[in-house]
Design an enzyme around this catalytic site. Sequence first.
Site, PDB file in Angstrom:
ATOM      1  CG  ASP A  14     -24.374  24.079 -48.670  1.00 11.83           C
ATOM      2  OD1 ASP A  14     -25.563  24.491 -48.916  1.00 11.83           O
ATOM      3  OD2 ASP A  14     -24.356  22.849 -48.087  1.00 11.83           O
ATOM      4  CG  LEU A  15     -28.546  25.838 -43.551  1.00 10.57           C
ATOM      5  CD1 LEU A  15     -27.743  26.466 -42.482  1.00 10.57           C
ATOM      6  CD2 LEU A  15     -29.819  26.097 -43.801  1.00 10.57           C
ATOM      7  CG  ASP A  16     -29.541  21.767 -45.588  1.00 10.18           C
ATOM      8  OD1 ASP A  16     -29.934  21.868 -44.385  1.00 10.18           O
ATOM      9  OD2 ASP A  16     -29.930  22.205 -46.576  1.00 10.18           O
ATOM     10  CB  THR A  59     -30.621  19.912 -42.006  1.00 16.66           C
ATOM     11  OG1 THR A  59     -29.452  20.435 -42.821  1.00 16.66           O
ATOM     12  CG2 THR A  59     -30.876  21.000 -40.897  1.00 16.66           C
ATOM     13  CE  LYS A 115     -25.457  14.182 -47.035  1.00  9.52           C
ATOM     14  NZ  LYS A 115     -24.290  13.520 -46.398  1.00  9.52           N
ATOM     15  N   GLY A 116     -27.589  18.591 -51.625  1.00  9.28           N
ATOM     16  CA  GLY A 116     -27.447  19.807 -52.491  1.00  9.28           C
ATOM     17  C   GLY A 116     -28.351  20.073 -53.546  1.00  9.28           C
ATOM     18  CB  ILE A 117     -30.511  17.510 -55.235  1.00  6.99           C
ATOM     19  CG1 ILE A 117     -29.028  16.864 -55.808  1.00  6.99           C
ATOM     20  CG2 ILE A 117     -31.443  17.380 -56.380  1.00  6.99           C
ATOM     21  CD1 ILE A 117     -28.403  17.430 -56.744  1.00  6.99           C
ATOM     22  NE  ARG A 147     -39.023  21.912 -50.195  1.00  8.73           N
ATOM     23  CZ  ARG A 147     -39.733  23.072 -49.987  1.00  8.73           C
ATOM     24  NH1 ARG A 147     -40.911  23.171 -50.072  1.00  8.73           N
ATOM     25  NH2 ARG A 147     -38.862  24.023 -49.095  1.00  8.73           N
ATOM     26  CB  SER A 200     -28.494  27.644 -48.223  1.00  9.56           C
ATOM     27  OG  SER A 200     -29.410  26.496 -48.345  1.00  9.56           O
ATOM     28  CB  ALA A 201     -30.536  24.712 -52.615  1.00  7.14           C
ATOM     29  CB  SER A 202     -32.427  25.002 -47.642  1.00  8.00           C
ATOM     30  OG  SER A 202     -33.561  24.961 -46.734  1.00  8.00           O
ATOM     31  CG  ASN A 241     -37.555  24.790 -45.083  1.00  5.71           C
ATOM     32  OD1 ASN A 241     -38.714  25.118 -44.827  1.00  5.71           O
ATOM     33  ND2 ASN A 241     -37.546  23.573 -45.803  1.00  5.71           N
ATOM     34  CE  LYS A 243     -25.699  26.100 -53.332  1.00  6.25           C
ATOM     35  NZ  LYS A 243     -25.325  25.344 -51.814  1.00  6.25           N
ATOM     36  CD  GLU A 284     -22.214  23.726 -51.613  1.00  8.57           C
ATOM     37  OE1 GLU A 284     -22.369  22.545 -51.004  1.00  8.57           O
ATOM     38  OE2 GLU A 284     -23.020  24.454 -51.697  1.00  8.57           O
ATOM     39  CG  ASP A 285     -22.637  19.207 -47.781  1.00  5.40           C
ATOM     40  OD1 ASP A 285     -22.928  20.313 -48.286  1.00  5.40           O
ATOM     41  OD2 ASP A 285     -23.108  18.336 -47.338  1.00  5.40           O
TER      42      ASP A 285
HETATM   43  C1  G6P Z   1     -30.123  21.928 -49.374  1.00  6.39           C
HETATM   44  C2  G6P Z   1     -30.056  20.437 -49.193  1.00  6.39           C
HETATM   45  C3  G6P Z   1     -31.005  19.395 -50.166  1.00  6.39           C
HETATM   46  C4  G6P Z   1     -32.338  20.374 -50.037  1.00  6.39           C
HETATM   47  C5  G6P Z   1     -32.167  21.570 -50.680  1.00  6.39           C
HETATM   48  C6  G6P Z   1     -33.681  22.378 -50.559  1.00  6.39           C
HETATM   49  O1  G6P Z   1     -29.432  21.943 -50.962  1.00  6.39           O
HETATM   50  O2  G6P Z   1     -28.693  19.989 -49.358  1.00  6.39           O
HETATM   51  O3  G6P Z   1     -30.995  18.279 -49.725  1.00  6.39           O
HETATM   52  O4  G6P Z   1     -33.173  19.216 -50.952  1.00  6.39           O
HETATM   53  O5  G6P Z   1     -31.458  22.234 -49.717  1.00  6.39           O
HETATM   54  O6  G6P Z   1     -34.022  22.355 -49.270  1.00  6.39           O
HETATM   55  P1  G6P Z   1     -35.637  22.903 -48.900  1.00  6.39           P
HETATM   56  O7  G6P Z   1     -35.445  23.095 -47.086  1.00  6.39           O
HETATM   57  O8  G6P Z   1     -35.944  24.017 -49.582  1.00  6.39           O
HETATM   58  O9  G6P Z   1     -36.425  21.628 -49.121  1.00  6.39           O
HETATM   59 MG    MG Z   2     -25.027  20.996 -48.224  1.00  4.91          MG
END
Ligand code: G6P
Ligand code: MG
Length: 229
Positions: free
Chosen positions: A11-13, A19, A47-49, A51, A116-118, A120, A147, A171-172
Amino acid sequence: MNNLLKACIFDLDGVLVDTAVYHYMAWKRLALKLGFDFTQEQNEGLKGISRMQSLEILLAEGGLVFDEAAKLKLADKKNRWYCEYIEKMTADEILPGAASLLKELKSKGIKTALGSASKNAETILRNTNLLSQFDVIVDGNNITKAKPDPQVFLLAAGQLKVKPEECVVFEDARAGIAAAVKAGMHSVGIGNPAWLNQADIVVPALKDISIDTLNNLFHTKGTSYETVY
Ligand code: G6P
Ligand code: MG
């Protein structure tokens, strides 16, 4: 024969980089603009949720209701602020032990993926010089299910051409550990053992994990919970 460790999926964040603080700054800025405060404690639940899910939680905390079009605009506003913050990130913001573990895995021929869910993720990996450390990147732009759905990790394993049972996920977030369990993968929780109690093992940070410990996860039968503090 027992399965062997072939790949690590990160996982990233909150695992490779912190971040979470930038997500919090941007969500708080949005909340204040909408006329209510948003505490660090409330931010823990994001966290992990994804956007959009995070926005839903934030608006519920503020007791506000918006239509879909307005919600997309708000999420976009938050993301623009967040992008301003992560644009300035450097390798100094890599969490302790992350860079050396990635290097060691590579030198031992163990494959690496980001899960990662991000949306970015690539910007953050580029700005922190971590991009070249990954064989495969699966992020919020490649998945349709958040997730705790295992999709992100199963896609990563598929692209790495390894079986789920040959992977360890780092994972955190509780939802992330649940996703790893559903994927049939081993998991290392980073953070609070009480919160991450579905993980095979929980450590405070990546600096506290060794490749020997990871290999041992593949030989331990029956137990699914251990803490290393
Ligand atoms: C990760 C972070 C979340 C964030 C999600 C989406 O899971 O833990 O806090 O909302 O990514 O990130 P994004 O950069 O696409 O908004
Ligand atoms: Mg995370």
